[in-house]
Enzyme design. Structure first.
Site, short mmCIF file in Angstrom:
data_model
loop_
_atom_site.label_atom_id
_atom_site.label_comp_id
_atom_site.label_asym_id
_atom_site.label_seq_id
_atom_site.Cartn_x
_atom_site.Cartn_y
_atom_site.Cartn_z
N ARG A 2 8.82 17.07 16.00
CA ARG A 2 10.26 16.75 16.09
C ARG A 2 10.73 16.97 17.52
O ARG A 2 11.56 16.24 18.04
CB ARG A 2 11.07 17.62 15.10
N TYR B 277 30.97 -2.73 16.80
CA TYR B 277 29.95 -2.84 15.75
C TYR B 277 30.44 -2.08 14.51
O TYR B 277 30.86 -0.92 14.62
CB TYR B 277 28.63 -2.27 16.27
N ASP C 72 27.70 0.74 24.74
CA ASP C 72 26.68 0.24 23.81
C ASP C 72 26.19 -1.08 24.40
O ASP C 72 26.89 -2.09 24.38
CB ASP C 72 27.30 0.05 22.43
N LYS D 282 17.24 -4.34 18.05
CA LYS D 282 17.63 -5.71 18.39
C LYS D 282 16.74 -6.24 19.53
O LYS D 282 15.56 -6.41 19.33
CB LYS D 282 19.12 -5.74 18.71
#
Ligand SMILES: *Cc1c(COP(=O)(O)O)cnc(C)c1O
Length: 383
Positions: free
Chosen positions: A46, A98, A170, A195
């Site tokens: 992690r 978004y 973003d 994306k």
């Protein structure tokens, strides 16, 4: 190193133990220590993973930053940024955001006492009036979804800086190939690597990039403390996708520009939204801050009904009806019923998001096939 070399080489070295040219997928949860505390820099996956490290360094280079911090999704990356705030802090955000980001802000963080203002930022002069002494962060997307408005990153981050406010961009819709917000004065860049960066519709991943050491330290702490880390296989897939980012985005932009031209000549179409059009209200800003104008195009019909849109949405073959964007294959979507269904109709119409508005994510297929695909579907519309 130039951008087209960075996508292939920045932060990436052959594996020292085998010479493998591709970054190995370190599918492990832990690392063996010689003695307590005597290890090779890796203790628990992690906290650190070598595949993730390579991706993070590559992403940092692509955005001209110093630090990359990867997460299990774009929203997990956004979530980590919002966790740096305290109750009473305020964010000023763009209004056409978004949907998932809007939901995270309103439904998760507002109840914790963080305040959000959603405002139009196409005209930077209107921005400063929204700042208070509690404003800590400015949140923007450009181009916006699905209206493809453009915000002047340099102008608004200068205003933010003057007010001691951090600017977070973003950059998912543009990708670092087209636009590098840190070069324009932004403090933090966030990506849904799902994306354009991944580019093949086969992975969910998010990332944050910054030059600021203190911000990065805080975000690495949250990455480990909250634990929304990506798996090594997903890091590998994004690394692999990035190697062709420049080629894919270049072709998508070329195709999108040609499709825009085609759309402008269709008698049934009312409006075409594309930052590359000279008639776009912020075309000059797009020209200044982007390399090309992107692979996303939106348009609507004179007969503004869901029925008209449906004729097209249900009858294209290369354009697949699906959410998401930025993959090699072309997608077609209907924001009013899909991504923006939760926004009341009157609110939608105010920003031009009409009932027949269609959004295209243009892929890298042959553009003649794509145009023929749309053309055949348009022929089915009976006025
Ligand atoms: C998809 C998307 C996100 C969310 O990313 P996930 O990887 O789906 O969590 C955030 N911002 C924008 C602009 C997006 O398109």
């Amino acid at each position: 190193m130039k951008f087209n070399t960075k996508v292939i080489h920045a932060g990436i070295e052959p594996d020292p133990t085998t010479g493998a040219i591709m970054t190995p997928i370190f599918q492990t949860s832990t690392y063996v220590q010689n003695a307590p505390g005597d290890h090779k820099g890796y203790e628990y996956a992690r906290t650190q993973n070598p595949t993730r490290d390579v991706l993070q360094n590559n992403l940092a280079a692509l955005e001209n930053g110093q630090h990359g911090i990867a997460f299990s999704s774009g929203l997990a990356a956004t979530d980590a940024i919002l966790k740096t705030l305290k109750p009473g802090d305020e964010i000023v955000s763009t209004n056409d955001l978004y949907g998932g980001t809007y939901r995270l802000m309103r439904k998760i963080y507002e109840p914790f006492g963080i305040k959000f203002k959603f405002v139009g930022m196409e005209n930077p002069a209107n921005l400063a009036q929204h700042f208070t002494e509690n404003t800590k962060m400015l949140w923007i997307e450009t181009p916006t979804n699905p209206m493809l408005n453009i915000i002047d990153i340099q102008a608004i981050s200068a205003i933010a800086k003057a007010n001691n406010v951090l600017t977070c961009v973003d950059n998912t819709f543009a990708s670092p190939y087209l636009q590098q917000p840190l070069n324009l004065g932004a403090d933090i860049v966030v990506h849904s690597a799902t994306k354009y960066l991944g580019g093949h519709s086969d992975v969910i991943l998010g990332a944050i990039i910054t030059k600021d050491e203190a911000i990065a330290k805080q975000l690495y702490f949250i990455q480990n403390a909250s634990g929304a880390v990506p798996g090594p296989q997903d890091c590998f897939l994004v690394l692999r996708g990035i190697k062709t980012l420049h080629l894919r985005v270049e072709r998508a932009c070329e195709n999108a520009a040609k499709i825009t031209e085609f759309l402008l000549n269709q008698p049934k179409i009312a409006n075409v939204y594309y930052p590359g059009l000279e008639s776009h209200p912020n075309h000059e800003v797009a020209k200044k801050q982007m390399r090309h104008f992107g692979g996303m195009v939106s348009f609507d019909f004179k007969n503004d009904t869901l029925e008209t849109a449906s004729k097209v949405l249900e009858n294209t073959h290369y354009f697949s009806l699906a959410e998401s964007l930025g993959g090699v294959e072309s997608l077609i979507g209907h924001p009013a019923s899909m991504t923006h269904a939760s926004i009341p109709r009157e609110e939608r119409l105010k920003v031009g998001l009409t009932d027949s508005l269609i959004r295209l994510s243009v892929g890298v297929e042959d553009v003649e096939d794509l145009i023929e695909d749309l053309s055949k579907a348009f022929a089915l519309i009976t006025d």
